[in-house]
Write a protein that holds these residues in place. Structure first.
Motif, mmCIF file in Angstrom:
data_model
loop_
_atom_site.group_PDB
_atom_site.id
_atom_site.type_symbol
_atom_site.label_atom_id
_atom_site.label_comp_id
_atom_site.label_asym_id
_atom_site.label_seq_id
_atom_site.Cartn_x
_atom_site.Cartn_y
_atom_site.Cartn_z
ATOM 1 N N MET A 23 0.838 -1.213 0.000
ATOM 2 C CA MET A 23 0.000 0.000 0.000
ATOM 3 C C MET A 23 0.869 1.258 0.000
ATOM 4 O O MET A 23 1.850 1.331 0.743
ATOM 5 N N ASP A 24 0.489 2.213 -0.808
ATOM 6 C CA ASP A 24 1.190 3.499 -0.803
ATOM 7 C C ASP A 24 0.663 4.367 0.332
ATOM 8 O O ASP A 24 -0.543 4.388 0.598
ATOM 9 N N ARG A 41 13.096 -2.535 19.427
ATOM 10 C CA ARG A 41 12.265 -3.730 19.231
ATOM 11 C C ARG A 41 10.828 -3.427 18.773
ATOM 12 O O ARG A 41 9.854 -4.010 19.300
ATOM 13 N N PRO A 42 10.659 -2.555 17.791
ATOM 14 C CA PRO A 42 9.286 -2.197 17.387
ATOM 15 C C PRO A 42 8.495 -3.392 16.850
ATOM 16 O O PRO A 42 7.267 -3.421 16.966
ATOM 17 N N GLN A 43 9.205 -4.379 16.278
ATOM 18 C CA GLN A 43 8.501 -5.570 15.759
ATOM 19 C C GLN A 43 7.728 -6.270 16.876
ATOM 20 O O GLN A 43 6.654 -6.838 16.640
ATOM 21 N N GLU A 44 8.301 -6.228 18.092
ATOM 22 C CA GLU A 44 7.628 -6.851 19.237
ATOM 23 C C GLU A 44 6.305 -6.150 19.551
ATOM 24 O O GLU A 44 5.328 -6.785 19.931
ATOM 25 N N ASN A 45 6.319 -4.827 19.392
ATOM 26 C CA ASN A 45 5.075 -4.083 19.633
ATOM 27 C C ASN A 45 3.997 -4.447 18.624
ATOM 28 O O ASN A 45 2.827 -4.630 18.979
ATOM 29 N N ASP A 87 -0.818 -6.023 8.838
ATOM 30 C CA ASP A 87 0.468 -6.486 8.313
ATOM 31 C C ASP A 87 1.584 -5.819 9.119
ATOM 32 O O ASP A 87 1.796 -4.607 9.029
ATOM 33 N N GLU A 88 2.304 -6.616 9.920
ATOM 34 C CA GLU A 88 3.293 -6.044 10.846
ATOM 35 C C GLU A 88 4.439 -5.326 10.125
ATOM 36 O O GLU A 88 4.922 -4.297 10.586
ATOM 37 N N ASP A 89 4.857 -5.876 8.995
ATOM 38 C CA ASP A 89 5.941 -5.225 8.237
ATOM 39 C C ASP A 89 5.497 -3.850 7.739
ATOM 40 O O ASP A 89 6.253 -2.878 7.770
ATOM 41 N N ALA A 97 5.372 2.079 7.910
ATOM 42 C CA ALA A 97 4.567 3.298 8.082
ATOM 43 C C ALA A 97 5.075 4.117 9.271
ATOM 44 O O ALA A 97 5.157 5.350 9.210
ATOM 45 N N LEU A 98 5.441 3.419 10.353
ATOM 46 C CA LEU A 98 5.948 4.128 11.531
ATOM 47 C C LEU A 98 7.257 4.848 11.206
ATOM 48 O O LEU A 98 7.446 6.015 11.587
ATOM 49 N N LYS A 99 8.147 4.154 10.491
ATOM 50 C CA LYS A 99 9.423 4.772 10.129
ATOM 51 C C LYS A 99 9.195 6.014 9.273
ATOM 52 O O LYS A 99 9.853 7.042 9.456
ATOM 53 N N LYS A 100 8.234 5.923 8.367
ATOM 54 C CA LYS A 100 7.921 7.073 7.520
ATOM 55 C C LYS A 100 7.396 8.242 8.370
ATOM 56 O O LYS A 100 7.788 9.401 8.179
ATOM 57 N N LEU A 101 6.517 7.928 9.308
ATOM 58 C CA LEU A 101 5.954 8.986 10.161
ATOM 59 C C LEU A 101 7.051 9.638 11.007
ATOM 60 O O LEU A 101 7.123 10.871 11.104
#
Lengths: 355, 355
Positions: free
Chosen positions: B1-2, B86-90, B107-109, B114-118
């Motif tokens: 998704m964009d 450890r954001p993957q754990e969240n 979708d966790e990835d 999206a978080l990194k972009k924000l």
């Protein structure tokens, strides 16, 4: 406090076919709102057009569920008056909920006055057909825009109204209940006796799993020993065992239903041996085996009386009263709905006329 | 998704004095939003200006608290990169929360992307002073405008960001904890292992009563026997008893903390005898009496490590380690914060660089 009234300029089209009314999906033209701010108290009561409430994304209700609600109905009688059933009990319970959830209390008399005014404004929305009503949903949400975990300093009290159809489209039919042995709704020391969102959020998965097995509701057991009956779905529950009528005692994890209270009072009045006590699934199964489990029914605002025809517990199915409505369930339903819709005299002072 | 990005035209003034930053009261210029609709799935991911979300008064989150959240932080390192712990754990835990609360999974990835972009968009909001961070709050709320009690068909996933100061203004000082014997946070079969609003709503009254007695947090006991330690306030808890380090096992009513998990892993690596098991208040008191209770501390995203200097249970006060920070608490704090702020090498692959 004066209630400010701002009437809508764009009234909605009312449902034309009342026989198609469902539950809780259609809302009237107006809502009641009031705010709380620390230091200022509850203020700015107003009746305004129904519409979205803008909430800060950080608001406490989104994150920590500091929220409570009530549910009641306005009924249209045959002589076209509109009336409420024991609304003072709802506002009393709302204040009890406030206490447990650390929300500032409200003036119960004022809440009733405000509700009557709102229903007056919306009186044409109270449906006419048999068994229809105007469902009333007062609720309070914490609105602070802060992520710290502590009681909020600002709240919104709101009342919304929804014209609703009969709970049972096909008439009063017994439901199948799944005795829940995996999930727990509430435990003593928790908030089970309070009408707060978290209790309902906790229950969703059990309802889903039960309905996949063809059961319409779950029967919750106590969270400590998991053997005592608590409530069914979002209703209280009664069992007729021999000549005794039993409902679980209010031990702290059970919602103190207003229909439950009314049923206990009526049964006592009628001379039945009704007891609020502990009741184990084991006792229920033994009573069923010996032919002493004669009737079972749920009580709540939405369905009033909901006969139970079947219980499933640990794979074992117990059929109650041949899957038919029992005489006590029927009598209670007829009397309660008779009083609510004004077909029977209100000898208890339970009715509050609206307009 | 964009991910669609709409930047604000009215950037806020950033906090100028970072030493005055508190927790969770200041929000950045933008937020991430994404919607779920039954049949359509999660869609329309977007970074938009931070602002109110209009909610229908009947929306499910106001009434039945179908809502979950996560909490993590972005840290600015000395070489001015920004990183996550450890954001993957969240996101894994968020999906576990979805399961219990009957919310459609994500979708966790994609959530991490999206978080990194924000965070990239908001990188100037990550504060610079020692022990400050950008608190990250992902959450999901049920948005259906219907009052029926069942899982919603529409949801909003959102991420908001809040620059935050050090948890302890005066440095790492031991806190006083009140052992809660009246109220219960959660019970097995309930939703205690899930980061959902109801658990926090249930806890407010106990925190209030404890703080009135001068205690900063409560220590929750199990809901069944009310004798086994569960967690402290909104943190997990560890006790050093003799040469054993004990934390309550994850039995279903305890939140599986990511700091907890990291602490267990580090202690094992360092060769400590760390056990996840049942631990009763009785055992704690006996250990204190015999001089074997050497340290106690809470673990969580906000405080990282929070030493416990005093426990009060049924009127009896137990002082731990002379009300001073113990060597294990200090070592864990130094190591964890060292890794988080990039002062120590990340030998576990726990760090995710943002920008």
């Amino acid at each position: 406090m004066d209630i400010r009234i701002e009437l809508t300029k764009n009234p909605k089209v009312k449902p034309t076919d009342e026989s198609k009314l469902g539950f809780g999906g259609v809302f009237t033209d107006h809502m009641f709102l009031m705010n709380y701010t620390e230091g200022k108290g509850w203020h700015d009561p107003r009746i305004v057009p129904y519409g979205p409430i803008p909430m800060d994304p950080s608001c406490m209700v989104f994150h920590y569920a500091q929220e409570i609600f009530e549910g009641m109905k306005a009924y249209r009688t045959q002589d076209d008056t509109i009336q409420l059933f024991r609304p003072q009990e709802n506002f009393k319970r709302l204040n009890n909920s406030c206490e447990r959830m650390v929300i500032p209390k409200l003036d119960e008399d004022f809440l009733l006055e405000a509700l009557k005014k709102l229903v007056e404004v919306e009186k044409d929305w109270v449906p006419h057909q048999k068994d229809t009503s105007l469902y009333i949903r007062p609720f309070i949400i914490a609105s602070d825009a802060v992520l710290g975990v502590h009681p909020a300093k600002t709240y919104i009290y709101a009342v919304i109204l929804s014209p609703s159809g009969p709970y049972y489209k096909g008439g009063l039919n017994p439901v199948k209940i799944y005795v829940e042995t995996k999930y727990v709704r509430a435990v003593r020391g928790g908030m089970g006796m309070v009408k707060t969102g978290g209790n309902y959020a906790a229950s969703l998965i059990a309802q889903e799993e039960a309905s996949r097995e063809g059961y319409s509701q779950v029967l919750w057991l106590d969270g400590v020993e998991r053997k005592y009956v608590e409530e069914v779905g979002a209703m209280n529950v009664f069992f007729v065992i021999g000549d005794e009528i039993v409902t679980p005692a209010l031990t702290g994890s059970i919602l103190p239903g207003i229909t439950r209270k009314s049923v206990v009072e009526m049964l006592k009045e009628w001379g039945y041996n009704v007891n609020e006590r502990r009741l184990s699934v084991e006792e229920l199964e033994a009573a069923a085996a010996s032919g002493q489990l004669k009737e079972a029914f749920g009580t709540g605002t939405a369905a009033v009386i909901s006969p139970i025809g079947e219980l499933k517990c640990n794979g074992k199915v117990t059929v109650i009263n041949n899957n038919e409505i029992g005489p006590i369930s029927q009598k209670l339903y007829d009397h309660l709905t008779g009083i609510q819709w004004g077909r029977l005299p209100d000898t208890h002072g339970w009715i509050v006329k609206c307009c």
